[in-house]
Enzyme design. Structure first.
Site, PDB file in Angstrom:
ATOM      1  N   THR A 238      -3.116  45.640  47.660  1.00 50.84           N
ATOM      2  CA  THR A 238      -3.503  46.621  47.123  1.00 50.84           C
ATOM      3  C   THR A 238      -3.813  47.862  48.030  1.00 50.84           C
ATOM      4  O   THR A 238      -4.453  47.676  49.077  1.00 50.84           O
ATOM      5  CB  THR A 238      -4.834  46.705  46.216  1.00 50.84           C
ATOM      6  OG1 THR A 238      -4.726  45.591  45.386  1.00 50.84           O
ATOM      7  CG2 THR A 238      -5.235  47.984  45.531  1.00 50.84           C
TER       8      THR A 238
ATOM      9  N   GLU B 164      -8.403  37.987  42.636  1.00 50.74           N
ATOM     10  CA  GLU B 164      -9.572  37.436  43.331  1.00 50.74           C
ATOM     11  C   GLU B 164      -9.818  35.892  43.062  1.00 50.74           C
ATOM     12  O   GLU B 164     -10.822  35.353  42.663  1.00 50.74           O
ATOM     13  CB  GLU B 164     -11.022  38.278  42.837  1.00 50.74           C
ATOM     14  CG  GLU B 164     -10.941  39.666  43.056  1.00 50.74           C
ATOM     15  CD  GLU B 164     -11.183  40.045  44.407  1.00 50.74           C
ATOM     16  OE1 GLU B 164     -12.018  39.158  45.146  1.00 50.74           O
ATOM     17  OE2 GLU B 164     -10.740  40.964  44.885  1.00 50.74           O
TER      18      GLU B 164
ATOM     19  N   GLN C 153     -11.371  41.029   5.508  1.00 54.44           N
ATOM     20  CA  GLN C 153     -12.151  40.324   6.356  1.00 54.44           C
ATOM     21  C   GLN C 153     -11.398  39.575   7.763  1.00 54.44           C
ATOM     22  O   GLN C 153     -11.998  39.303   8.534  1.00 54.44           O
ATOM     23  CB  GLN C 153     -12.313  38.845   5.448  1.00 54.44           C
ATOM     24  CG  GLN C 153     -13.581  38.052   6.199  1.00 54.44           C
ATOM     25  CD  GLN C 153     -14.130  36.737   5.130  1.00 54.44           C
ATOM     26  OE1 GLN C 153     -13.307  35.702   5.130  1.00 54.44           O
ATOM     27  NE2 GLN C 153     -15.132  37.036   4.464  1.00 54.44           N
TER      28      GLN C 153
ATOM     29  N   GLY D 280      -0.713  45.785  14.683  1.00 58.41           N
ATOM     30  CA  GLY D 280       0.458  45.465  14.014  1.00 58.41           C
ATOM     31  C   GLY D 280       1.695  45.925  14.994  1.00 58.41           C
ATOM     32  O   GLY D 280       1.695  46.144  16.256  1.00 58.41           O
ATOM     33  N   GLY D 281       2.751  46.286  14.015  1.00 60.61           N
ATOM     34  CA  GLY D 281       3.863  46.786  15.045  1.00 60.61           C
ATOM     35  C   GLY D 281       3.551  47.866  15.819  1.00 60.61           C
ATOM     36  O   GLY D 281       4.333  47.855  16.750  1.00 60.61           O
TER      37      GLY D 281
ATOM     38  N   ARG E 258      -6.605  53.360   9.466  1.00 59.98           N
ATOM     39  CA  ARG E 258      -5.605  52.673   8.765  1.00 59.98           C
ATOM     40  C   ARG E 258      -5.815  52.048   7.444  1.00 59.98           C
ATOM     41  O   ARG E 258      -6.658  51.423   7.095  1.00 59.98           O
ATOM     42  CB  ARG E 258      -4.946  51.589   9.781  1.00 59.98           C
ATOM     43  CG  ARG E 258      -3.709  50.873   9.086  1.00 59.98           C
ATOM     44  CD  ARG E 258      -2.423  51.513   9.216  1.00 59.98           C
ATOM     45  NE  ARG E 258      -1.543  50.729   8.815  1.00 59.98           N
ATOM     46  CZ  ARG E 258      -0.204  50.912   8.495  1.00 59.98           C
ATOM     47  NH1 ARG E 258       0.034  52.301   8.494  1.00 59.98           N
ATOM     48  NH2 ARG E 258       0.709  50.151   8.377  1.00 59.98           N
TER      49      ARG E 258
ATOM     50  N   THR F  73      -4.273  37.287  51.181  1.00 56.37           N
ATOM     51  CA  THR F  73      -3.351  36.642  50.400  1.00 56.37           C
ATOM     52  C   THR F  73      -2.180  36.793  51.228  1.00 56.37           C
ATOM     53  O   THR F  73      -1.514  37.758  51.774  1.00 56.37           O
ATOM     54  CB  THR F  73      -3.143  37.214  48.965  1.00 56.37           C
ATOM     55  OG1 THR F  73      -4.176  37.254  48.520  1.00 56.37           O
ATOM     56  CG2 THR F  73      -2.133  36.561  48.462  1.00 56.37           C
TER      57      THR F  73
ATOM     58  N   SER G 218      -8.284  31.793  37.100  1.00 57.05           N
ATOM     59  CA  SER G 218      -9.297  31.408  36.362  1.00 57.05           C
ATOM     60  C   SER G 218      -9.686  29.866  36.581  1.00 57.05           C
ATOM     61  O   SER G 218     -10.782  29.539  36.816  1.00 57.05           O
ATOM     62  CB  SER G 218      -8.893  31.380  34.855  1.00 57.05           C
ATOM     63  OG  SER G 218      -8.805  32.585  34.313  1.00 57.05           O
TER      64      SER G 218
END
Length: 379
Positions: free
Chosen positions: A158, A363, A279, A339-340, A268, A126, A366
């Site tokens: 890398t 690589e 659900q 959540g938070g 939780r 690259t 998408s």
């Protein structure tokens, strides 16, 4: 025979899982916060055989196949995507390029050091201006007697700083011409070869990323892999297997995020019940589990084909496309379930969320994978 293979895979899974738990997990956030690339960890990974997974035993590698390789990357990435990425890059790019295309003298010289973790490898394709347009290379290698003179730079590499050796693709012909690039093995102390500053990244922060620079870098013709002009063709073949690596990395990140979210949902409580009983949460976890299962099937299928020596261009791209997008979706949903708390560094899912994004970029993006798949199915 199938039972033997299955048992062997489980032993490897346990070994990789234990390694990640003992040597990686205690330091994950420390390395992430400080952007520390833990070089000594990779020496130890080499002692366990994880730095030369696909390298034959004659070169001091583990001599394993792609199913074992997928398992190792998966297990390590469940704990830390950064370390999983670096193990994948070392194995599937630099080391595998030398294993696949180098001559016997080159293999004997470099593979034992890479496979045992004595040396860390980098792979340079690259560039700042070309990105996924790997055919538009600006880095040149001009023949000068028995040497090539390299000038230019490579971006987002890398292990650019800590590696002892790099495989670099440079242009040896006219820009836009056919067969105009060549692969070179370049040791880090070569005059004119240097690296830039470490990139300050959103995620994968413990995996070192930087530029490589070539300023009249003089490389002997003996360091050419294969023949002059076939470097880009070699790179394309290598990237077919590289997509399996990123799929396995993505799979591990998705599994890690999912496992933490599932555990949290069972612990939780809200409105006098575990949130797993709602659900909205349980359905989200069901979708996450299904996407992970599908990702693993695609990745394992590509691994089987690769082991059989069959073409994996389409299957590898499909595995990477689906698994990488799954990693992003699952880690995002994991943050939502927390959540938070999911938005804080006191809980692990925010790191999976940050690390996952690279999987849709590394690589090839998408959209590049979709382009590869479209080309293959249109034949």
């Amino acid at each position: 025979m199938e039972t033997l293979i299955s048992n062997n895979l489980e032993l490897i899974r346990e070994s990789a899982r234990d390694f990640a738990k003992n040597y990686i997990e205690p330091h994950v956030m420390e390395w992430d916060e400080a952007q520390t690339f833990p070089v000594e960890l990779f020496r130890r990974l080499g002692e366990f055989g994880f730095m030369g997974v696909l390298v034959p035993e004659k070169y001091e590698g583990s001599g394993l196949g792609y199913q074992e390789y997928i398992t190792i990357i998966d297990e390590i990435s469940q704990v830390c995507g950064s370390i999983g990425l670096s193990v994948a890059a070392h194995n599937s790019l630099c080391t595998n390029h030398i294993l696949t295309f180098a001559n016997e003298e080159q293999k004997s010289k470099y593979l034992p050091k890479l496979a045992t973790g004595q040396w860390i490898g980098a792979w340079g394709l690259t560039e700042t201006g070309s990105g996924s347009d790997a055919g538009g290379l600006q880095t040149t290698a001009v023949k000068d007697g028995d040497y090539y003179i390299l000038n230019g730079s490579k971006n987002f590499i890398t292990h650019a700083i800590s590696s002892e050796v790099a495989v670099v693709i440079a242009r040896t012909g006219e820009k836009g011409a056919k067969n105009n690039a060549t692969a070179f093995i370049i040791e880090k102390d070569t005059p004119g070869f240097s690296s830039g500053k470490k990139e300050n990244k959103l995620g994968m922060r413990a995996s070192e990323t930087a530029c490589l620079f070539f300023d009249n870098c003089k490389v002997h013709k003996d360091q050419v892999m294969g023949i002059e002009g076939e470097g880009f063709v070699q790179a394309l073949k290598l990237l077919d297997g590289g997509r399996i690596s990123i799929a396995a990395l993505s799979l591990g990140i998705a599994k890690g995020a999912y496992q933490h979210a599932l555990r949290y949902a069972h612990e939780r409580e809200q409105f006098n019940q575990k949130i797993m009983g709602f659900q909205g949460v349980s359905f989200k976890l069901a979708e996450m589990a299904t996407k992970i299962e599908a990702s693993e099937l695609l990745t394992r299928n590509a691994g089987d084909l690769k082991n059989a020596g069959k073409k994996v261009t389409k299957e590898g791209a499909m595995a990477k496309l689906f698994a990488s997008e799954t990693a992003v979706e699952v880690s995002n949903d994991a943050v939502q379930i927390f959540g938070g708390y999911g938005f804080t560094k006191d809980y692990p899912v925010e790191k999976y969320f940050r690390d996952a994004k690279l999987c849709t970029i590394g690589e090839g993006t998408s959209n590049i994978q979709k382009m590869v798949i479209a080309r293959e199915i249109s034949k």
